[in-house]
Design a protein around this motif. Sequence first.
Motif, PDB file in Angstrom:
ATOM      1  N   GLN A  35       0.747  -1.188  -0.174  1.00  0.00           N
ATOM      2  CA  GLN A  35      -0.109   0.044  -0.103  1.00  0.00           C
ATOM      3  C   GLN A  35       0.799   1.212   0.064  1.00  0.00           C
ATOM      4  O   GLN A  35       0.673   2.107  -0.819  1.00  0.00           O
ATOM      5  CB  GLN A  35      -0.993  -0.153   1.351  1.00  0.00           C
ATOM      6  N   VAL A  36       1.899   1.240   0.780  1.00  0.00           N
ATOM      7  CA  VAL A  36       2.795   2.353   0.703  1.00  0.00           C
ATOM      8  C   VAL A  36       3.519   2.607  -0.558  1.00  0.00           C
ATOM      9  O   VAL A  36       3.535   3.654  -1.166  1.00  0.00           O
ATOM     10  CB  VAL A  36       4.023   2.193   1.889  1.00  0.00           C
ATOM     11  N   LEU A  37       3.942   1.434  -1.203  1.00  0.00           N
ATOM     12  CA  LEU A  37       4.446   1.617  -2.581  1.00  0.00           C
ATOM     13  C   LEU A  37       3.537   1.985  -3.533  1.00  0.00           C
ATOM     14  O   LEU A  37       3.901   2.831  -4.695  1.00  0.00           O
ATOM     15  CB  LEU A  37       5.228   0.174  -2.854  1.00  0.00           C
ATOM     16  N   PHE A  38       2.339   1.658  -3.525  1.00  0.00           N
ATOM     17  CA  PHE A  38       1.283   2.121  -4.482  1.00  0.00           C
ATOM     18  C   PHE A  38       1.077   3.633  -4.221  1.00  0.00           C
ATOM     19  O   PHE A  38       0.924   4.402  -5.378  1.00  0.00           O
ATOM     20  CB  PHE A  38      -0.069   1.370  -4.200  1.00  0.00           C
ATOM     21  N   THR A  39       0.963   4.049  -3.031  1.00  0.00           N
ATOM     22  CA  THR A  39       0.983   5.504  -2.687  1.00  0.00           C
ATOM     23  C   THR A  39       2.141   6.153  -3.375  1.00  0.00           C
ATOM     24  O   THR A  39       1.926   7.108  -4.083  1.00  0.00           O
ATOM     25  CB  THR A  39       0.953   5.671  -1.291  1.00  0.00           C
ATOM     26  N   ARG A  40       3.246   5.856  -3.140  1.00  0.00           N
ATOM     27  CA  ARG A  40       4.331   6.351  -3.645  1.00  0.00           C
ATOM     28  C   ARG A  40       4.479   6.327  -5.412  1.00  0.00           C
ATOM     29  O   ARG A  40       4.860   7.329  -6.179  1.00  0.00           O
ATOM     30  CB  ARG A  40       5.755   5.706  -3.402  1.00  0.00           C
ATOM     31  N   LEU A  41       4.065   5.155  -5.933  1.00  0.00           N
ATOM     32  CA  LEU A  41       3.935   5.005  -7.283  1.00  0.00           C
ATOM     33  C   LEU A  41       3.049   5.940  -8.073  1.00  0.00           C
ATOM     34  O   LEU A  41       3.409   6.565  -9.190  1.00  0.00           O
ATOM     35  CB  LEU A  41       3.175   3.656  -7.841  1.00  0.00           C
ATOM     36  N   ILE A  42       1.900   6.490  -7.326  1.00  0.00           N
ATOM     37  CA  ILE A  42       1.090   7.377  -8.033  1.00  0.00           C
ATOM     38  C   ILE A  42       1.538   8.933  -7.558  1.00  0.00           C
ATOM     39  O   ILE A  42       1.042   9.703  -8.397  1.00  0.00           O
ATOM     40  CB  ILE A  42      -0.465   6.873  -7.596  1.00  0.00           C
ATOM     41  N   LYS A  43       1.913   9.050  -6.703  1.00  0.00           N
ATOM     42  CA  LYS A  43       2.374  10.393  -6.308  1.00  0.00           C
ATOM     43  C   LYS A  43       3.814  10.996  -6.687  1.00  0.00           C
ATOM     44  O   LYS A  43       4.111  12.149  -6.899  1.00  0.00           O
ATOM     45  CB  LYS A  43       2.240  10.506  -4.534  1.00  0.00           C
ATOM     46  N   GLU A  44       4.937   9.956  -6.736  1.00  0.00           N
ATOM     47  CA  GLU A  44       6.316  10.440  -7.211  1.00  0.00           C
ATOM     48  C   GLU A  44       6.415  10.009  -8.633  1.00  0.00           C
ATOM     49  O   GLU A  44       6.216   9.095  -9.220  1.00  0.00           O
ATOM     50  CB  GLU A  44       6.843   9.699  -6.189  1.00  0.00           C
ATOM     51  N   GLU A  75     -10.982   1.633  -6.496  1.00  0.00           N
ATOM     52  CA  GLU A  75     -11.268   2.494  -7.748  1.00  0.00           C
ATOM     53  C   GLU A  75     -10.549   3.669  -7.860  1.00  0.00           C
ATOM     54  O   GLU A  75     -10.119   4.076  -9.188  1.00  0.00           O
ATOM     55  CB  GLU A  75     -12.797   2.835  -7.832  1.00  0.00           C
ATOM     56  N   ILE A  76     -10.138   4.370  -6.843  1.00  0.00           N
ATOM     57  CA  ILE A  76      -9.395   5.653  -7.020  1.00  0.00           C
ATOM     58  C   ILE A  76      -7.880   5.029  -7.496  1.00  0.00           C
ATOM     59  O   ILE A  76      -7.236   5.894  -8.521  1.00  0.00           O
ATOM     60  CB  ILE A  76      -9.202   6.276  -5.624  1.00  0.00           C
ATOM     61  N   LEU A  77      -7.308   4.079  -7.027  1.00  0.00           N
ATOM     62  CA  LEU A  77      -6.109   3.460  -7.317  1.00  0.00           C
ATOM     63  C   LEU A  77      -6.108   3.357  -8.904  1.00  0.00           C
ATOM     64  O   LEU A  77      -5.055   3.534  -9.701  1.00  0.00           O
ATOM     65  CB  LEU A  77      -5.421   2.393  -6.464  1.00  0.00           C
ATOM     66  N   LYS A  78      -7.106   2.552  -9.303  1.00  0.00           N
ATOM     67  CA  LYS A  78      -7.424   2.157 -10.832  1.00  0.00           C
ATOM     68  C   LYS A  78      -7.055   3.612 -11.733  1.00  0.00           C
ATOM     69  O   LYS A  78      -6.844   3.354 -12.602  1.00  0.00           O
ATOM     70  CB  LYS A  78      -8.559   1.505 -10.996  1.00  0.00           C
ATOM     71  N   GLY A  79      -7.674   4.549 -11.243  1.00  0.00           N
ATOM     72  CA  GLY A  79      -7.774   5.867 -11.824  1.00  0.00           C
ATOM     73  C   GLY A  79      -6.138   6.352 -12.277  1.00  0.00           C
ATOM     74  O   GLY A  79      -6.059   7.222 -13.001  1.00  0.00           O
ATOM     75  N   PHE A  80      -5.484   5.891 -11.418  1.00  0.00           N
ATOM     76  CA  PHE A  80      -3.855   6.253 -11.414  1.00  0.00           C
ATOM     77  C   PHE A  80      -2.886   5.473 -12.043  1.00  0.00           C
ATOM     78  O   PHE A  80      -2.086   5.723 -12.592  1.00  0.00           O
ATOM     79  CB  PHE A  80      -3.473   6.790 -10.218  1.00  0.00           C
ATOM     80  N   ILE A  81      -3.457   4.247 -12.115  1.00  0.00           N
ATOM     81  CA  ILE A  81      -2.557   3.330 -12.903  1.00  0.00           C
ATOM     82  C   ILE A  81      -2.920   3.107 -14.179  1.00  0.00           C
ATOM     83  O   ILE A  81      -4.454   2.774 -14.729  1.00  0.00           O
ATOM     84  CB  ILE A  81      -2.801   1.781 -12.131  1.00  0.00           C
ATOM     85  N   THR A  82      -2.073   3.372 -15.387  1.00  0.00           N
ATOM     86  CA  THR A  82      -2.458   3.425 -16.602  1.00  0.00           C
ATOM     87  C   THR A  82      -2.162   2.031 -17.431  1.00  0.00           C
ATOM     88  O   THR A  82      -2.720   1.747 -18.420  1.00  0.00           O
ATOM     89  CB  THR A  82      -1.502   4.448 -17.331  1.00  0.00           C
ATOM     90  N   ASP A  83      -1.239   1.028 -16.752  1.00  0.00           N
ATOM     91  CA  ASP A  83      -1.302  -0.314 -17.368  1.00  0.00           C
ATOM     92  C   ASP A  83      -0.665  -1.112 -16.237  1.00  0.00           C
ATOM     93  O   ASP A  83       0.012  -0.856 -15.481  1.00  0.00           O
ATOM     94  CB  ASP A  83      -0.202  -0.208 -18.390  1.00  0.00           C
ATOM     95  N   TYR A  84      -1.181  -2.154 -16.370  1.00  0.00           N
ATOM     96  CA  TYR A  84      -0.629  -3.408 -15.778  1.00  0.00           C
ATOM     97  C   TYR A  84      -0.296  -4.496 -16.787  1.00  0.00           C
ATOM     98  O   TYR A  84      -1.153  -5.132 -17.529  1.00  0.00           O
ATOM     99  CB  TYR A  84      -1.574  -4.090 -14.656  1.00  0.00           C
ATOM    100  N   ASN A  85       0.983  -4.840 -16.808  1.00  0.00           N
ATOM    101  CA  ASN A  85       1.543  -5.729 -17.864  1.00  0.00           C
ATOM    102  C   ASN A  85       1.605  -6.963 -16.968  1.00  0.00           C
ATOM    103  O   ASN A  85       2.615  -7.230 -16.318  1.00  0.00           O
ATOM    104  CB  ASN A  85       2.805  -5.462 -18.504  1.00  0.00           C
ATOM    105  N   ARG A  86       0.603  -7.951 -17.392  1.00  0.00           N
ATOM    106  CA  ARG A  86       0.799  -9.412 -16.644  1.00  0.00           C
ATOM    107  C   ARG A  86       1.795  -9.961 -16.909  1.00  0.00           C
ATOM    108  O   ARG A  86       2.403 -10.832 -16.001  1.00  0.00           O
ATOM    109  CB  ARG A  86      -0.622  -9.877 -16.963  1.00  0.00           C
ATOM    110  N   THR A  87       2.246 -10.239 -18.129  1.00  0.00           N
ATOM    111  CA  THR A  87       3.569 -10.958 -18.526  1.00  0.00           C
ATOM    112  C   THR A  87       4.567 -10.472 -17.796  1.00  0.00           C
ATOM    113  O   THR A  87       5.599 -11.426 -17.285  1.00  0.00           O
ATOM    114  CB  THR A  87       3.864 -10.970 -20.120  1.00  0.00           C
ATOM    115  N   ASP A  88       5.092  -9.053 -17.932  1.00  0.00           N
ATOM    116  CA  ASP A  88       6.198  -8.570 -17.178  1.00  0.00           C
ATOM    117  C   ASP A  88       6.136  -8.319 -15.538  1.00  0.00           C
ATOM    118  O   ASP A  88       7.112  -8.089 -15.195  1.00  0.00           O
ATOM    119  CB  ASP A  88       6.916  -7.574 -18.166  1.00  0.00           C
ATOM    120  N   ARG A  89       4.925  -8.417 -15.265  1.00  0.00           N
ATOM    121  CA  ARG A  89       4.606  -8.122 -13.978  1.00  0.00           C
ATOM    122  C   ARG A  89       4.897  -6.562 -13.424  1.00  0.00           C
ATOM    123  O   ARG A  89       5.592  -6.335 -12.567  1.00  0.00           O
ATOM    124  CB  ARG A  89       5.106  -9.021 -13.036  1.00  0.00           C
TER     125      ARG A  89
END
Length: 149
Positions: A35-44, A75-89
């Motif tokens: 959760q901390v890393l997702f927070t950093r992922l969308i803010k930094e 749903e909020i997090l989904k709005g900030f994630i532009t892609d999830y590449n399942r193959t490369d994780r």
Amino acid sequence: MFKTSVLFEANLNSKSDIVVNQGGSSSGKTYSILQVLFTRLIKEPNIVITVVGESIPNLKAGALRDALDIYNNSEILKGFITDYNRTDRIFTSSANSVMEFKSYETAQGAKSGKRDYLFINEAQGISKQIFDELYIRTKKQTFIDYNPN
């Protein structure tokens, strides 16, 4: 964005270079750190986060499964994630930052790539040599999930 715990707050607010979360199974260590890393992922902007496990199957059954649970239930997090590449994780955010899930068999393999944040999931399964190579290539902060049992 998502329901958090005291452990999330402690990890988020830590100023330590290395943040160790020690405890038993199902204690919330991995989930809170993610959760901390997702927070950093969308803010930094333009950062790289590497989540490392003993093996890819271990990551898929643990940290990656938790990350997908966090993502799928916000749903909020989904709005900030532009892609999830399942193959490369790899999760990519609108801040042009990435969170990758990897495993390294040797210290030599761990020499590839630099990152801003490192998360060693279930550190008891990672050799000191691999940790050292990853750590020296990490700019900001390292999180460790360690279960002594």
